[in-house]
Design a protein around this motif. Structure first.
Motif, short mmCIF file in Angstrom:
data_model
loop_
_atom_site.label_atom_id
_atom_site.label_comp_id
_atom_site.label_asym_id
_atom_site.label_seq_id
_atom_site.Cartn_x
_atom_site.Cartn_y
_atom_site.Cartn_z
N SER A 165 0.85 -1.19 0.00
CA SER A 165 0.00 0.00 0.00
C SER A 165 0.89 1.24 0.00
O SER A 165 2.09 1.15 0.29
CB SER A 165 -0.93 0.01 1.22
OG SER A 165 -0.19 0.04 2.42
N GLY A 166 0.29 2.37 -0.34
CA GLY A 166 1.01 3.64 -0.24
C GLY A 166 1.56 4.19 -1.53
O GLY A 166 2.17 5.25 -1.53
N GLY A 167 1.37 3.49 -2.62
CA GLY A 167 1.88 4.00 -3.89
C GLY A 167 1.06 5.17 -4.39
O GLY A 167 0.11 5.61 -3.75
N GLN A 202 1.44 -8.30 -4.87
CA GLN A 202 0.90 -8.05 -6.21
C GLN A 202 1.55 -6.85 -6.88
O GLN A 202 1.45 -6.69 -8.10
CB GLN A 202 -0.61 -7.84 -6.11
CG GLN A 202 -1.38 -9.09 -5.72
CD GLN A 202 -1.23 -10.20 -6.74
OE1 GLN A 202 -1.44 -10.01 -7.92
NE2 GLN A 202 -0.80 -11.37 -6.28
N GLY A 203 2.16 -6.00 -6.10
CA GLY A 203 2.81 -4.83 -6.66
C GLY A 203 1.95 -3.58 -6.54
O GLY A 203 0.72 -3.66 -6.45
N ILE A 204 2.62 -2.44 -6.52
CA ILE A 204 1.93 -1.17 -6.44
C ILE A 204 2.70 -0.15 -7.27
O ILE A 204 3.93 -0.15 -7.28
CB ILE A 204 1.79 -0.72 -4.96
CG1 ILE A 204 0.79 0.41 -4.83
CG2 ILE A 204 3.14 -0.35 -4.35
CD1 ILE A 204 0.29 0.61 -3.41
N ARG A 246 5.68 6.86 0.98
CA ARG A 246 6.00 5.77 1.91
C ARG A 246 5.19 4.55 1.51
O ARG A 246 3.96 4.58 1.52
CB ARG A 246 5.70 6.16 3.35
CG ARG A 246 6.12 5.12 4.38
CD ARG A 246 5.83 5.63 5.79
NE ARG A 246 6.22 4.69 6.81
CZ ARG A 246 7.43 4.62 7.35
NH1 ARG A 246 8.38 5.47 6.95
NH2 ARG A 246 7.72 3.74 8.29
N LEU A 247 5.88 3.49 1.16
CA LEU A 247 5.23 2.23 0.83
C LEU A 247 5.22 1.35 2.07
O LEU A 247 6.16 1.34 2.85
CB LEU A 247 5.98 1.51 -0.29
CG LEU A 247 6.16 2.28 -1.61
CD1 LEU A 247 6.87 1.38 -2.62
CD2 LEU A 247 4.84 2.75 -2.15
N SER A 248 4.14 0.60 2.21
CA SER A 248 4.04 -0.36 3.30
C SER A 248 3.67 -1.73 2.74
O SER A 248 3.00 -1.82 1.72
CB SER A 248 2.99 0.08 4.32
OG SER A 248 3.41 1.24 4.99
N CYS A 249 4.11 -2.75 3.44
CA CYS A 249 3.81 -4.12 3.04
C CYS A 249 3.39 -4.88 4.29
O CYS A 249 4.18 -5.05 5.22
CB CYS A 249 5.03 -4.76 2.41
SG CYS A 249 4.84 -6.51 2.01
N ALA A 250 2.15 -5.34 4.28
CA ALA A 250 1.64 -6.12 5.40
C ALA A 250 1.70 -7.59 5.03
O ALA A 250 1.26 -7.98 3.94
CB ALA A 250 0.20 -5.71 5.71
N SER A 251 2.25 -8.39 5.93
CA SER A 251 2.33 -9.82 5.65
C SER A 251 1.45 -10.58 6.62
O SER A 251 1.31 -10.21 7.79
CB SER A 251 3.78 -10.31 5.75
OG SER A 251 4.22 -10.30 7.08
N SER A 252 0.84 -11.60 6.14
CA SER A 252 0.02 -12.48 6.97
C SER A 252 0.44 -13.91 6.69
O SER A 252 0.98 -14.23 5.63
CB SER A 252 -1.46 -12.29 6.68
OG SER A 252 -1.74 -12.58 5.32
N TYR A 287 6.35 -1.35 -7.82
CA TYR A 287 7.14 -1.78 -6.68
C TYR A 287 6.50 -3.02 -6.05
O TYR A 287 5.28 -3.07 -5.86
CB TYR A 287 7.24 -0.66 -5.65
CG TYR A 287 8.23 0.41 -6.03
CD1 TYR A 287 7.96 1.30 -7.07
CD2 TYR A 287 9.45 0.52 -5.38
CE1 TYR A 287 8.88 2.26 -7.46
CE2 TYR A 287 10.37 1.49 -5.74
CZ TYR A 287 10.08 2.36 -6.77
OH TYR A 287 10.99 3.32 -7.15
N TYR A 288 7.36 -3.98 -5.73
CA TYR A 288 6.91 -5.24 -5.16
C TYR A 288 7.59 -5.48 -3.82
O TYR A 288 8.78 -5.25 -3.66
CB TYR A 288 7.25 -6.40 -6.09
CG TYR A 288 6.58 -6.34 -7.44
CD1 TYR A 288 7.18 -5.67 -8.50
CD2 TYR A 288 5.36 -6.95 -7.65
CE1 TYR A 288 6.58 -5.61 -9.74
CE2 TYR A 288 4.74 -6.90 -8.89
CZ TYR A 288 5.35 -6.23 -9.93
OH TYR A 288 4.75 -6.18 -11.15
#
Length: 126
Positions: A7-9, A118-120, A19-25, A94-95
């Motif tokens: 998120s954040g793109g 998935q990329g943003i 600022r890009l963020s990546c949430a992992s589950s 961005y991935y």
């Protein structure tokens, strides 16, 4: 199974910040290494930044050193990429990627990573 969501793109003018963020589950052990990669049409994927969870060691591509900062919140299992002084050549998809183990010398090599978001899109206008 680890899932990564970026998120954040968006679009910004040159010189600006995002600022890009990546949430992992999923299984957090699989996120011992997390990285950001980018790709533009017709070009190979480029490693931008990576971080090792247990000690926070980081690595950056020369093209972004001093401008981008990667950080990780282990409690929330998220990784962020603060991008400052953006340039038109930073425009790309961005991935976010994650791996449970890799050779540090290949930390910016996409082949070292197992899980991908998935990329943003990030678009920087001159």
């Amino acid at each position: 199974q680890v899932q990564l969501v970026e998120s954040g793109g968006g679009a910004v003018q040159a010189g600006g910040s995002l600022r890009l963020s990546c949430a992992s589950s999923g299984y957090s052990y699989s996120s011992n290494y997390m990285g950001w990669f980018r790709q533009t049409p017709g070009n190979e994927r480029e490693g931008v930044a990576a971080i090792r969870s247990f000690d926070g060691r980081t690595s950056y591509a020369d093209s972004v050193k001093g401008r981008f900062t990667i950080s990780k919140d282990n409690a929330k299992n998220t990784v962020s990429l603060q991008m400052n002084s953006l340039k038109a050549e930073d425009t790309a998809m961005y991935y976010c990627a994650a791996a449970n183990a890799l050779q540090w010398g290949a930390v910016l090599d996409g082949k070292s990573y197992t899980y991908w978001g998935q990329g943003i899109q990030v678009t920087v206008s001159a």
